[in-house]
Write a protein that holds these residues in place. Structure first.
Motif, PDB file in Angstrom:
ATOM      1  N   UNK A 143       0.808  -1.221   0.000  1.00  0.00           N
ATOM      2  CA  UNK A 143       0.000   0.000   0.000  1.00  0.00           C
ATOM      3  C   UNK A 143       0.835   1.263   0.000  1.00  0.00           C
ATOM      4  N   UNK A 144       1.997   1.190   0.621  1.00  0.00           N
ATOM      5  CA  UNK A 144       2.790   2.392   0.874  1.00  0.00           C
ATOM      6  C   UNK A 144       4.256   2.140   0.583  1.00  0.00           C
ATOM      7  N   UNK A 145       4.901   3.133   0.007  1.00  0.00           N
ATOM      8  CA  UNK A 145       6.353   3.172  -0.076  1.00  0.00           C
ATOM      9  C   UNK A 145       6.834   4.424   0.650  1.00  0.00           C
ATOM     10  N   UNK A 146       8.018   4.328   1.201  1.00  0.00           N
ATOM     11  CA  UNK A 146       8.513   5.467   1.955  1.00  0.00           C
ATOM     12  C   UNK A 146      10.013   5.625   1.854  1.00  0.00           C
ATOM     13  N   UNK A 147      10.459   6.780   2.275  1.00  0.00           N
ATOM     14  CA  UNK A 147      11.886   7.072   2.427  1.00  0.00           C
ATOM     15  C   UNK A 147      12.126   7.544   3.856  1.00  0.00           C
ATOM     16  N   UNK A 148      13.188   7.030   4.441  1.00  0.00           N
ATOM     17  CA  UNK A 148      13.658   7.442   5.752  1.00  0.00           C
ATOM     18  C   UNK A 148      15.139   7.772   5.621  1.00  0.00           C
ATOM     19  N   UNK A 149      15.661   8.478   6.601  1.00  0.00           N
ATOM     20  CA  UNK A 149      17.097   8.745   6.588  1.00  0.00           C
ATOM     21  C   UNK A 149      17.668   8.675   7.986  1.00  0.00           C
ATOM     22  N   UNK A 150      18.945   8.337   8.043  1.00  0.00           N
ATOM     23  CA  UNK A 150      19.652   8.233   9.318  1.00  0.00           C
ATOM     24  C   UNK A 150      20.965   8.971   9.204  1.00  0.00           C
ATOM     25  N   UNK A 151      21.027  10.098   9.894  1.00  0.00           N
ATOM     26  CA  UNK A 151      22.264  10.886   9.914  1.00  0.00           C
ATOM     27  C   UNK A 151      23.261  10.225  10.850  1.00  0.00           C
ATOM     28  N   UNK A 152      24.549  10.521  10.681  1.00  0.00           N
ATOM     29  CA  UNK A 152      25.569   9.911  11.533  1.00  0.00           C
ATOM     30  C   UNK A 152      25.301  10.142  13.010  1.00  0.00           C
ATOM     31  N   UNK A 153      25.264   9.079  13.770  1.00  0.00           N
ATOM     32  CA  UNK A 153      25.067   9.175  15.203  1.00  0.00           C
ATOM     33  C   UNK A 153      23.650   9.471  15.648  1.00  0.00           C
ATOM     34  N   UNK A 154      22.716   9.428  14.710  1.00  0.00           N
ATOM     35  CA  UNK A 154      21.320   9.758  15.047  1.00  0.00           C
ATOM     36  C   UNK A 154      20.388   8.614  14.665  1.00  0.00           C
ATOM     37  N   UNK A 155      19.149   8.719  15.139  1.00  0.00           N
ATOM     38  CA  UNK A 155      18.153   7.703  14.839  1.00  0.00           C
ATOM     39  C   UNK A 155      17.608   7.873  13.427  1.00  0.00           C
ATOM     40  N   UNK A 156      17.085   6.783  12.900  1.00  0.00           N
ATOM     41  CA  UNK A 156      16.440   6.834  11.599  1.00  0.00           C
ATOM     42  C   UNK A 156      15.149   7.650  11.709  1.00  0.00           C
ATOM     43  N   UNK A 157      14.934   8.532  10.728  1.00  0.00           N
ATOM     44  CA  UNK A 157      13.766   9.422  10.771  1.00  0.00           C
ATOM     45  C   UNK A 157      12.986   9.364   9.467  1.00  0.00           C
ATOM     46  N   UNK A 158      11.705   9.584   9.592  1.00  0.00           N
ATOM     47  CA  UNK A 158      10.797   9.615   8.463  1.00  0.00           C
ATOM     48  C   UNK A 158      11.080  10.795   7.546  1.00  0.00           C
ATOM     49  N   UNK A 159      11.011  10.548   6.243  1.00  0.00           N
ATOM     50  CA  UNK A 159      11.155  11.614   5.264  1.00  0.00           C
ATOM     51  C   UNK A 159       9.854  11.802   4.485  1.00  0.00           C
ATOM     52  N   UNK A 160       9.373  10.719   3.848  1.00  0.00           N
ATOM     53  CA  UNK A 160       8.185  10.850   3.015  1.00  0.00           C
ATOM     54  C   UNK A 160       7.556   9.487   2.753  1.00  0.00           C
ATOM     55  N   UNK A 161       6.246   9.510   2.515  1.00  0.00           N
ATOM     56  CA  UNK A 161       5.482   8.329   2.091  1.00  0.00           C
ATOM     57  C   UNK A 161       4.769   8.630   0.782  1.00  0.00           C
ATOM     58  N   UNK A 162       4.525   7.597   0.020  1.00  0.00           N
ATOM     59  CA  UNK A 162       3.693   7.690  -1.179  1.00  0.00           C
ATOM     60  C   UNK A 162       2.870   6.413  -1.270  1.00  0.00           C
TER      61      UNK A 162
END
Length: 115
Positions: free
Chosen positions: A29-48
């Motif tokens: 149903x959904x695709x998404x992008x997340x990102x994880x900066x150095x030393x940080x938690x993975x965070x939501x970017x976008x869903x489609x």
């Protein structure tokens, strides 16, 4: 569901960059992008949605990022305009069996932005 992200690399601040995610397997149903900066938690970017008709963005990126979907190629894209050093991160694509779910993950693609 298998997801293969690509398109990362070293870019200059102010450039544009497009990330790709090749999907295979069952329909989701959904695709998404997340990102994880150095030393940080993975965070939501976008869903489609699977159809590409609906999108959702984190407020911090909605002015510069665009998520899109190509059903014919079974691809998901993330376009980043005016990329900034704070966008440096490993970017992951995801897929979910319902809206904004993340049941499946691809490997990440590293984006490094130099100032």
């Amino acid at each position: 569901v298998q997801l293969q992200a690509s398109g990362g690399g070293l870019v200059q601040a102010g450039d544009s960059l497009s990330l790709s995610c090749a999907a295979s397997g069952r329909t989701v149903a959904t695709y998404g992008w997340f990102r994880q900066a150095p030393g940080k938690e993975r965070k939501f970017v976008a869903f489609v949605t699977w159809s590409g008709a609906s999108t959702e963005y984190d407020d911090s990126v909605k002015d510069r990022f665009t998520i899109s979907r190509d059903n014919a190629k079974n691809m998901v894209y993330l376009r980043i305009n005016n990329i900034q050093p704070e966008d440096t991160a490993v970017y992951y694509c995801s897929a979910g069996r319902r809206w904004n779910a993340t049941d499946y993950w691809g490997q990440g693609t590293l984006v490094t932005v130099s100032s």
